[in-house]
Design an enzyme around this catalytic site. Structure first.
Site, mmCIF file in Angstrom:
data_model
loop_
_atom_site.group_PDB
_atom_site.id
_atom_site.type_symbol
_atom_site.label_atom_id
_atom_site.label_comp_id
_atom_site.label_asym_id
_atom_site.label_seq_id
_atom_site.Cartn_x
_atom_site.Cartn_y
_atom_site.Cartn_z
ATOM 1 N N ALA A 196 0.818 -1.224 0.000
ATOM 2 C CA ALA A 196 0.000 0.000 0.000
ATOM 3 C C ALA A 196 0.854 1.278 0.000
ATOM 4 C CB ALA A 196 -0.915 -0.010 1.217
ATOM 5 N N CYS A 330 -4.612 10.092 -5.562
ATOM 6 C CA CYS A 330 -4.271 9.667 -6.925
ATOM 7 C C CYS A 330 -5.306 10.157 -7.916
ATOM 8 C CB CYS A 330 -4.179 8.157 -6.985
ATOM 9 S SG CYS A 330 -5.708 7.389 -6.488
#
Ligand code: NAD
Length: 546
Positions: A196, A330
Site C-alpha cells: 500500500a 491519486c
C-alpha cells in the site's frame, strides 16, 4: 541541526538518517492530538502514536520485530516521533508466509457463509471504530479529520459490497450432453500480498483485505512505512471479527520486504498501489516469478472547464479536487484545462483557493493539512520553481506558508500555475496542493492535450451540454470519467478502471474484477448415467451379492 531547523533551512534530509533523539517530544503535539495519540497507544496492540514501536502481525500475534533497521513515523505537522516501523527480517517474513500457507489449508475450505459472517462482523467493527482509524490517519498522514473519515468510509464501502460474497461466487452449470454436466466454480488462489501507499492508509488496505479473504485466500499486507497505524488497527479488528490466525498478516518495511514478497514462491498474487517506479519494479519482478500482479500507479488528472459550465459548481469542485488532502490523492485534479471564455475564470479560481484554511488535521476549520514529509515539500517547491524557470506564471503561490502554532509542519498552501504541456510541472506528478492551468480554444484541443498525456487514471468535464459531455466521454482516452463530477472514483459495485500508464496488469481492483483477480476457475465435467441410478424402491429380496 534539528529537523525543524533543517526544514526551515530548506536542506534536504532523509528521515532515516535522523536520530530519534533529535525529534520534538510528544508534548509538541497539540492537546487534542496528544490525547488521541495516547488513546491509540493504549487501546491498540499493534501500533503506537506516542513513540513506541509498531509490531508485526504474524500468525494471529502482534509481535515485536527483531529488526536491525527501523523507520521513524513522524507527525507531518510537528515532526514529532509517533512510532517506528521495522524493516521486517527475512525470518519474520518467512514466518508470515508459513502462517498464511498453513491457514490457507483450512480457510480455503471454509464455508462461504463463514466468510460472509466475517465480512459482516468486520463491517460492524470498522463502523464502530472509524474514529480511532481516522485519528491515526490524521496523526501519521496529516489529512484533516473529516477527510480521514472519508478514507475509512471509502474502504468500508468495499467491505459492504463484499458482504454479497455467496452470490458473487456463484458458478455456472449446464447439462452439456445427456446425463453429462459441466460446472464452473471460483476457487481461491493461495497466499496473496497487498502493498500500500501512504496517501490512503485505510482505504487501500481495505480494497484488498475483504476481497482476498472472502474469496478464501490468505493475505499478507505491507502498509506504507510512513503511516502503518490504520492497517494495524484494521488487522486487530479482523481478529476481533473472528478471523482465524494466519489468514491475515501484516509485515512492514521498504524495498527488501517488497522484494521478498515479489520473490517468495508461495505467494501467488500481488496487489500494489503506489508510484510508478515501485509499480513497474514490482510488476516485472512479481511476473518473473509467475505471480498474478495488479499495479495502480501515478496520475495526472485533467478537468476541462467549458464556458457553458455552471461556474460556481465547476470552480468549487475543482478547488476541492485539486487541494483536498493537500493534493495527495491519486484522483486529485492536478490540471485544469480552461476552454475559451472559461479562461477568464482564473482570477476567481485563485481568489477562492486562497481562502482555504491550511492547518493540522484536528484543528477546527482546517481544509487541508501538511504534505507527507519535508522531502515531499522540497520536491513540490522545486517543481513550482521549475515552472517559473520555464516561463510559467505562478498565479497563486503557496510557498512560504506559515501556520500559526505549527512552525515545523510540511506546509504548502494552495498553488495555481499557468503553464504549458512541455513544462516539467505539467509532465511530472506533483502530488501536492498545486493546480496546473492550461488553456485550450476548443473541446477538441482539450481532448488532444489529455489524450497526449501518458496517464489515464481520471478526468472530468464541467459543462451544461449533454452533447459536449457525450463527445468528451466517448473520445477521452482515460479510464475514469466524471461529468460535472470532479473525482469519479467508482463505488465498489463497479471496479477501478484507471488505464494507460496509471495501471499495469490485466485485472483491476475490487468489484467484479476484484473477484476475478482473487479467484481461479475450476471447470468440471461429470457423467452420471440415469440408468445407473439406484432405484427408490427398497428391495426386500434376499441379497445374493452377484
Ligand atoms: P510509493 O511508490 O513510494 O510507495 C508505495 C509502496 O511501495 C510502499 O509500501 C513502499 O514501501 C513501496 N516502495 C516504494 N518504493 C519502492 C521501490 N523502489 N521498490 C519496491 N517498493 C517500493 O508511493 P507513495 O509515495 O506511498 O504513494 C503515492 C503514489 O501512489 C502516487 O504516485 C499516487 O499517484 C499513487 N497512488 C495511485 C493510486 C491509484 O489507484 N492509481 C492510488 C493511490 C496512490
Amino acid at each position: 541541526m534539528s529537523p525543524a531547523q533543517l526544514l526551515r533551512s530548506g536542506q534536504f534530509f532523509v528521515r532515516r538518517s535522523l536520530a530519534t533523539a533529535a525529534r520534538p517530544p510528544l508534548s509538541a503535539l497539540s492537546a487534542s492530538a496528544r490525547a488521541k495519540a495516547e488513546q491509540i497507544s493504549s487501546e491498540w496492540k499493534g501500533t503506537s502514536a506516542s513513540g513506541n514501536n509498531t509490531k508485526n502481525f504474524i500468525g494471529g500475534e502482534f509481535v515485536e520485530s527483531k529488526a536491525q533497521a527501523w523507520i521513524d513515523v513522524v507527525d507531518p505537522a510537528t515532526q514529532t516521533l509517533l512510532t517506528r516501523v521495522p524493516e521486517t527480517t527475512s525470518t519474520e517474513f518467512d514466518q508470515a508466509v508459513a502462517a498464511a500457507s498453513e491457514a490457507f489449508k483450512t480457510w480455503s475450505r471454509s464455508s462461504v457463509l463463514t466468510r460472509q459472517r466475517f465480512v459482516l462482523e468486520l463491517q460492524h467493527l470498522l463502523r464502530n471504530n472509524a474514529d480511532a482509524i481516522a485519528s491515526s490517519i490524521v496523526l501519521e498522514q496529516g489529512k484533516t479529520l473529516a477527510d480521514a473519515h472519508g478514507d475509512v468510509l471509502r474502504g468500508l464501502q468495499v467491505v459492504d459490497t463484499t458482504s454479497n460474497i455467496p452470490t458473487a461466487l456463484l458458478g455456472d452449470t449446464i447439462e452439456v450432453s445427456k446425463d453429462m454436466d459441466t460446472s464452473t466454480r471460483r476457487l481461491p488462489i493461495g497466499v496473496c500480498a497487498s502493498i500500500a501507499p501512504f496517501n490512503f492508509p485505510a482505504m487501500i488496505p481495505l480494497w484488498t483485505i475483504p476481497m482476498a479473504i472472502a474469496t478464501g485466500n490468505t493475505l499478507i499486507v505491507k502498509p506504507s512505512e510512513r503511516d502503518p497505524g490504520a492497517a494495524m488497527i484494521i488487522a486487530e479488528l479482523c481478529q476481533r471479527a473472528g478471523l482465524p490466525d494466519g489468514v491475515l498478516s501484516v509485515v512492514h518495511g521498504t524495498v527488501p520486504t517488497v522484494n521478498a514478497i515479489c520473490d517468495h514462491p508461495s505467494i501467488k498474487a500481488i496487489s500494489f498501489v503506489g508510484g510508478d517506479r515501485a509499480g513497474k519494479h514490482i510488476y516485472e519482478r512479481g511476473r518473473k516469478s509467475g505471480k498474478r500482479v495488479q499495479c495502480n500507479m501515478g496520475a495526472k488528472n485533467h478537468a476541462v472547464l467549458m464556458p457553458d459550465a455552471n461556474k460556481n459548481h465547476a470552480l468549487n469542485s475543482l478547488i476541492g479536487a485539486a487541494f483536498g488532502a493537500a493534493g495527495q490523492r491519486c484522483m486529485a485534479i492536478s490540471v485544469a484545462v480552461l476552454v475559451g471564455n472559461a479562461q477568464s475564470w482564473l482570477p476567481e479560481l485563485c481568489e477562492r483557493a486562497k481562502k482555504l484554511v491550511v492547518s493540522q488535521g484536528f484543528e477546527k476549520g482546517a481544509d487541508l493539512g501538511p504534505v507527507i514529509s519535508p522531502a515531499a515539500k522540497l520536491r513540490i517547491i522545486g517543481l513550482i520553481a521549475s515552472a517559473e524557470e520555464q516561463g510559467g506564471v505562478v498565479a497563486l503561490d503557496g510557498r512560504g506558508l506559515e501556520v500559526s502554532g505549527y512552525p515545523d509542519g510540511n506546509w504548502v498552501g494552495p498553488t495555481v500555475i499557468e503553464a504549458t504541456a512541455d513544462m516539467r510541472c505539467y509532465k511530472e506528478e506533483i502530488f501536492g496542493p498545486v493546480l496546473i492551468v492550461v488553456k485550450a480554444d476548443t473541446l477538441d484541443d482539450a481532448l488532444a492535450i489529455i489524450n497526449a498525456n501518458p496517464y489515464g487514471n481520471g478526468t472530468a468535464i464541467f459543462t451544461q451540454s449533454g452533447a459536449t459531455a457525450r463527445k468528451f466521454e466517448r473520445e477521452v482516452e482515460v479510464g475514469q470519467v466524471g461529468i460535472n463530477v470532479p473525482i469519479p472514483v467508482p463505488l465498489p459495485m463497479f471496479s477501478w478502471s484507471g488505464n494507460k500508464a496509471s495501471f499495469l496488469g490485466d485485472v483491476p481492483f475490487y468489484g467484479r474484477s476484484g473477484i476475478d483477480f482473487y479467484t481461479q476457475n475450476k471447470t468440471t465435467t461429470a457423467l452420471w448415467r440415469a440408468e445407473d441410478a439406484i432405484g427408490n424402491k427398497a428391495s426386500v429380496d434376499m441379497p445374493t451379492h452377484h
